[in-house]
Structure formats: C-alpha cells, structure tokens
Design an enzyme around this catalytic site. Structure first.
Site, PDB file in Angstrom:
ATOM      1  CE  LYS A   9      75.926  60.024  34.420  1.00 31.95           C
ATOM      2  NZ  LYS A   9      76.296  61.372  34.848  1.00 31.95           N
ATOM      3  CB  SER A  25      68.242  41.845  37.148  1.00 31.32           C
ATOM      4  OG  SER A  25      67.481  41.217  36.140  1.00 31.32           O
ATOM      5  CB  THR A  57      68.624  46.173  40.138  1.00 30.22           C
ATOM      6  OG1 THR A  57      68.253  44.823  39.861  1.00 30.22           O
ATOM      7  CG2 THR A  57      68.945  46.918  38.872  1.00 30.22           C
ATOM      8  CE1 TYR A  58      70.677  39.730  38.491  1.00 33.80           C
ATOM      9  CE2 TYR A  58      69.595  40.525  40.472  1.00 33.80           C
ATOM     10  CZ  TYR A  58      69.665  39.628  39.425  1.00 33.80           C
ATOM     11  OH  TYR A  58      68.712  38.655  39.291  1.00 33.80           O
ATOM     12  N   GLY A  73      61.309  42.307  37.451  1.00 33.74           N
ATOM     13  CA  GLY A  73      60.877  42.100  38.823  1.00 33.74           C
ATOM     14  C   GLY A  73      60.371  43.394  39.435  1.00 33.74           C
ATOM     15  CB  ALA A  74      60.601  44.706  42.888  1.00 30.90           C
ATOM     16  CB  ALA A  75      63.668  47.043  38.933  1.00 34.39           C
TER      17      ALA A  75
END
Length: 116
Positions: A9, A25, A57-58, A73-75
């Site tokens: 975390k 990502s 995501t990664y 991207g979409a994130a």
C-alpha cells in the site's frame, strides 16, 4: 483455503499527471515501488480520496526519484493532478499464513511524493 489480503500500500500519494492519450495504467516513481514491494505490471486498486473513485489498473515503472504518479488512459478520467490517492495490491495466501503476514505500507510526503 486461500484468502486475499493487502500485500502492499502506498498511502496518500499525490497525482502529478493525468495522460488520457496513453495506453492505460498508472506510472509510479520506482523509489515508491521498491519501498512498497510493488513491481511493474502488477495489478493495483486505486482509491481517490478527493472524489471517491475506485478502480483497478496495472503499474508502469516511473523515473526513480521523480515523484511521478501519473494516471494513464481511461484512468486519467478518474483523478486529476493534485488529487490524493491510495494505491493497493493484494495477494492470495493460505489462511494461516495470512494471520501473521505484514503488508508493506508506505506513507510518502504528499507534497513531493518522496519517502519520509
């Protein structure tokens, strides 16, 4: 029996960039990844403290020492620069092992994203 527990975390880190025109990502400073026991391509859950968004995501490894935390991207629609997020990964482990497992938790400075 296997259960899923928090493995790593990064608690309360500041988004430095949001790049919509990238292949999805999250890019994270390699110093933060090392401290939190995270690796490139690892699946992570992201929680945005500013707007309540939660998504997966990664990881992409960011430049060491840069403090970068960039949603791609979409994130990039889920947070904007300046938002405070929490980055978490999970691991499957045996129930008995999970009882004594200690996750790697990092509390970076939210202004610089550097380790305290």
């Amino acid at each position: 029996m296997l259960i899923e527990v928090v493995k790593s975390k990064i608690h309360r880190v500041t988004v430095t960039e949001a790049n919509l025109n990238y292949i999805g990502s999250i890019t994270v400073d390699e110093d933060l990844l090392d401290a939190a026991n995270l690796i490139a391509n690892e699946k992570v859950a992201i929680v945005n403290n500013n707007n309540g968004e939660r998504f997966e995501t990664y990881i992409i490894k960011g430049e060491r020492g840069s403090g970068v935390v960039c949603l791609n991207g979409a994130a990039a629609r889920k947070a904007q620069p300046g938002d405070i997020i929490i980055i978490m990964s999970y691991a499957l482990m045996d129930f008995e092992e999970a009882k004594t497992f200690k996750p790697s938790v990092v509390f970076p400075d939210t202004v610089t994203n550097k380790l305290i």
